[in-house]
Design a protein around this motif. Sequence first.
Motif, PDB file in Angstrom:
ATOM      1  N   ASN A  87     -33.967 -85.733 -35.655  1.00  0.00           N
ATOM      2  CA  ASN A  87     -32.628 -84.842 -35.746  1.00  0.00           C
ATOM      3  C   ASN A  87     -31.853 -85.115 -34.628  1.00  0.00           C
ATOM      4  OD1 ASN A  87     -31.684 -81.823 -35.466  1.00  0.00           O
ATOM      5  ND2 ASN A  87     -31.768 -82.455 -37.603  1.00  0.00           N
ATOM      6  N   VAL A  88     -32.358 -84.927 -33.296  1.00  0.00           N
ATOM      7  CA  VAL A  88     -31.609 -85.054 -32.294  1.00  0.00           C
ATOM      8  C   VAL A  88     -30.771 -86.529 -32.280  1.00  0.00           C
ATOM      9  CG1 VAL A  88     -31.511 -85.473 -29.899  1.00  0.00           C
ATOM     10  CG2 VAL A  88     -32.897 -83.635 -30.931  1.00  0.00           C
ATOM     11  N   SER A  89     -31.365 -87.657 -32.669  1.00  0.00           N
ATOM     12  CA  SER A  89     -30.771 -88.875 -32.613  1.00  0.00           C
ATOM     13  C   SER A  89     -29.674 -89.011 -33.738  1.00  0.00           C
ATOM     14  CB  SER A  89     -31.613 -89.986 -33.168  1.00  0.00           C
ATOM     15  OG  SER A  89     -32.756 -89.886 -32.190  1.00  0.00           O
ATOM     16  N   GLU A  90     -29.643 -88.102 -34.722  1.00  0.00           N
ATOM     17  CA  GLU A  90     -28.584 -87.921 -35.735  1.00  0.00           C
ATOM     18  C   GLU A  90     -27.320 -87.345 -35.356  1.00  0.00           C
ATOM     19  OE1 GLU A  90     -27.835 -86.719 -40.437  1.00  0.00           O
ATOM     20  OE2 GLU A  90     -29.956 -87.024 -39.756  1.00  0.00           O
ATOM     21  N   ILE A  91     -27.803 -85.830 -35.037  1.00  0.00           N
ATOM     22  CA  ILE A  91     -26.677 -84.961 -34.593  1.00  0.00           C
ATOM     23  C   ILE A  91     -26.346 -85.251 -33.389  1.00  0.00           C
ATOM     24  CG2 ILE A  91     -28.264 -83.146 -33.739  1.00  0.00           C
ATOM     25  CD1 ILE A  91     -26.488 -80.874 -35.085  1.00  0.00           C
ATOM     26  N   GLY A  92     -27.100 -86.000 -32.434  1.00  0.00           N
ATOM     27  CA  GLY A  92     -26.602 -86.141 -31.152  1.00  0.00           C
ATOM     28  C   GLY A  92     -25.822 -87.300 -30.771  1.00  0.00           C
ATOM     29  N   GLU A  93     -25.627 -88.217 -31.949  1.00  0.00           N
ATOM     30  CA  GLU A  93     -24.668 -89.543 -31.800  1.00  0.00           C
ATOM     31  C   GLU A  93     -23.484 -89.038 -31.235  1.00  0.00           C
ATOM     32  OE1 GLU A  93     -23.886 -93.194 -31.872  1.00  0.00           O
ATOM     33  OE2 GLU A  93     -26.019 -92.498 -32.289  1.00  0.00           O
ATOM     34  N   GLY A  94     -23.150 -89.778 -29.882  1.00  0.00           N
ATOM     35  CA  GLY A  94     -21.934 -89.529 -29.554  1.00  0.00           C
ATOM     36  C   GLY A  94     -21.441 -88.430 -28.843  1.00  0.00           C
ATOM     37  N   VAL A  95     -22.495 -87.511 -28.774  1.00  0.00           N
ATOM     38  CA  VAL A  95     -22.221 -86.244 -28.044  1.00  0.00           C
ATOM     39  C   VAL A  95     -22.662 -86.152 -26.554  1.00  0.00           C
ATOM     40  CG1 VAL A  95     -22.383 -84.955 -30.264  1.00  0.00           C
ATOM     41  CG2 VAL A  95     -24.214 -84.818 -28.307  1.00  0.00           C
ATOM     42  N   ASP A  96     -22.194 -85.386 -25.690  1.00  0.00           N
ATOM     43  CA  ASP A  96     -22.421 -85.225 -24.264  1.00  0.00           C
ATOM     44  C   ASP A  96     -23.576 -84.301 -23.906  1.00  0.00           C
ATOM     45  OD1 ASP A  96     -20.109 -86.574 -23.350  1.00  0.00           O
ATOM     46  OD2 ASP A  96     -18.732 -84.898 -24.237  1.00  0.00           O
ATOM     47  N   PHE A  97     -23.748 -83.231 -24.780  1.00  0.00           N
ATOM     48  CA  PHE A  97     -24.793 -82.311 -24.644  1.00  0.00           C
ATOM     49  C   PHE A  97     -25.280 -81.688 -26.133  1.00  0.00           C
ATOM     50  CE2 PHE A  97     -21.774 -81.338 -21.400  1.00  0.00           C
ATOM     51  CZ  PHE A  97     -22.662 -81.302 -20.246  1.00  0.00           C
ATOM     52  N   VAL A  98     -26.636 -81.816 -26.075  1.00  0.00           N
ATOM     53  CA  VAL A  98     -27.473 -81.002 -27.217  1.00  0.00           C
ATOM     54  C   VAL A  98     -27.790 -80.122 -26.816  1.00  0.00           C
ATOM     55  CG1 VAL A  98     -29.237 -81.258 -29.030  1.00  0.00           C
ATOM     56  CG2 VAL A  98     -27.920 -83.306 -28.265  1.00  0.00           C
ATOM     57  N   VAL A  99     -27.499 -78.575 -27.295  1.00  0.00           N
ATOM     58  CA  VAL A  99     -28.153 -77.334 -26.923  1.00  0.00           C
ATOM     59  C   VAL A  99     -29.271 -76.829 -27.944  1.00  0.00           C
ATOM     60  CG1 VAL A  99     -27.505 -75.018 -26.965  1.00  0.00           C
ATOM     61  CG2 VAL A  99     -25.744 -76.617 -25.837  1.00  0.00           C
ATOM     62  N   PHE A 100     -30.508 -76.743 -27.511  1.00  0.00           N
ATOM     63  CA  PHE A 100     -31.391 -76.269 -28.595  1.00  0.00           C
ATOM     64  C   PHE A 100     -31.730 -74.590 -28.175  1.00  0.00           C
ATOM     65  CE2 PHE A 100     -32.106 -80.737 -27.156  1.00  0.00           C
ATOM     66  CZ  PHE A 100     -32.592 -81.196 -28.256  1.00  0.00           C
ATOM     67  N   ASP A 101     -31.798 -74.000 -29.223  1.00  0.00           N
ATOM     68  CA  ASP A 101     -32.222 -72.572 -29.350  1.00  0.00           C
ATOM     69  C   ASP A 101     -33.676 -72.360 -29.982  1.00  0.00           C
ATOM     70  OD1 ASP A 101     -32.117 -69.750 -28.846  1.00  0.00           O
ATOM     71  OD2 ASP A 101     -31.237 -69.319 -30.698  1.00  0.00           O
ATOM     72  N   THR A 102     -34.593 -72.217 -29.281  1.00  0.00           N
ATOM     73  CA  THR A 102     -36.035 -72.171 -29.686  1.00  0.00           C
ATOM     74  C   THR A 102     -36.379 -70.712 -30.140  1.00  0.00           C
ATOM     75  OG1 THR A 102     -36.796 -71.565 -27.342  1.00  0.00           O
ATOM     76  CG2 THR A 102     -36.408 -73.962 -28.046  1.00  0.00           C
ATOM     77  N   PRO A 103     -37.427 -70.262 -30.933  1.00  0.00           N
ATOM     78  CA  PRO A 103     -37.768 -69.091 -31.202  1.00  0.00           C
ATOM     79  C   PRO A 103     -38.613 -68.331 -29.886  1.00  0.00           C
ATOM     80  CG  PRO A 103     -38.964 -71.008 -32.592  1.00  0.00           C
ATOM     81  CD  PRO A 103     -38.152 -71.523 -31.356  1.00  0.00           C
ATOM     82  N   GLY A 104     -38.673 -67.044 -30.108  1.00  0.00           N
ATOM     83  CA  GLY A 104     -39.008 -66.265 -29.285  1.00  0.00           C
ATOM     84  C   GLY A 104     -40.523 -66.091 -29.443  1.00  0.00           C
ATOM     85  N   ARG A 105     -41.317 -67.074 -29.485  1.00  0.00           N
ATOM     86  CA  ARG A 105     -42.573 -67.391 -29.709  1.00  0.00           C
ATOM     87  C   ARG A 105     -43.167 -68.625 -29.441  1.00  0.00           C
ATOM     88  NH1 ARG A 105     -40.241 -67.634 -34.796  1.00  0.00           N
ATOM     89  NH2 ARG A 105     -40.667 -69.412 -35.747  1.00  0.00           N
ATOM     90  N   ASP A 106     -44.483 -68.501 -28.952  1.00  0.00           N
ATOM     91  CA  ASP A 106     -45.063 -69.971 -28.701  1.00  0.00           C
ATOM     92  C   ASP A 106     -44.891 -70.777 -30.129  1.00  0.00           C
ATOM     93  OD1 ASP A 106     -46.634 -72.124 -27.875  1.00  0.00           O
ATOM     94  OD2 ASP A 106     -48.534 -71.156 -27.999  1.00  0.00           O
TER      95      ASP A 106
END
Length: 270
Positions: A87-106
């Motif tokens: 998913n990162v490879s696809e959506i991150g193609e040509g971008v400068d930053f990828v921001v991830f928001d993770t769940p509030g749990r393990d």
Amino acid sequence: MPHAAPHRIVFANEKGGTGKSTTAVHIAVALAYRGARVAAIDLDPRQRTLYRYFENRKETAARRGIELPTARFDVLDSSDPAELEANVSEIGEGVDFVVFDTPGRDDPLARHAATEADTLVTPLNDSFVDFDLIGQVDAETFKVRRLSFYAELIWEARIKRGRAQLEQGRREMDWVVVRNRTGHIEARNMARIEQALKELSKRVGFRVAQGLSERVIYRELFPSGLTLLDKGHLGELGTSHLVARQELRELVASLNLPMPAKREPELAFA
């Protein structure tokens, strides 16, 4: 020349209610306003707060017929790190930053994202309930007794990254603990937390940055997807809103992110 791998900014905290998603959205939009190309991935398919925020932003831009600096955005419903990387490879193609928001749990993907971060941002409220995420303190002296499981996880990840940095030229992970403030915390408690963070930062190697105060404006902005940076579209702002915007600017500066060469701000980046 191939585009360099995007810088990964991961917002992670295994406790909810720390302003993680709100901070992630505002940082992503702030970077877009500065001309960076940004992608955002929500790793919490149940809450999907970051995804909904950007979805609301897209709908507001279309409804009002305006252009707003924004990010590519997606939500991932998986527990497989390989799917995340695809998913990162696809959506991150040509971008400068990828921001991830993770769940509030393990969560398996949250762990993977955190250990692969270039900049790891851990928002905490000024509370020992939140501090317990990264370290345990003595009940009498408030001295740090031991690292938490989460802090040990990041510590080990940084050691591995250090080896990879030598072998593969990877970036060193920058771990930033962001202190989001709430209005009801007494000064003595804040001082104890500050001292505990200072002690623990020397042992684990994170930086401490001042974050955002608890303000109603953040909750009010969610339905429209607007942020404090969308000055021309917010109407008349009160003093507290202007102070909040300055807090945000200072937080962006304190993250010391590697900005790309100057370019025009991205509008309707898709």
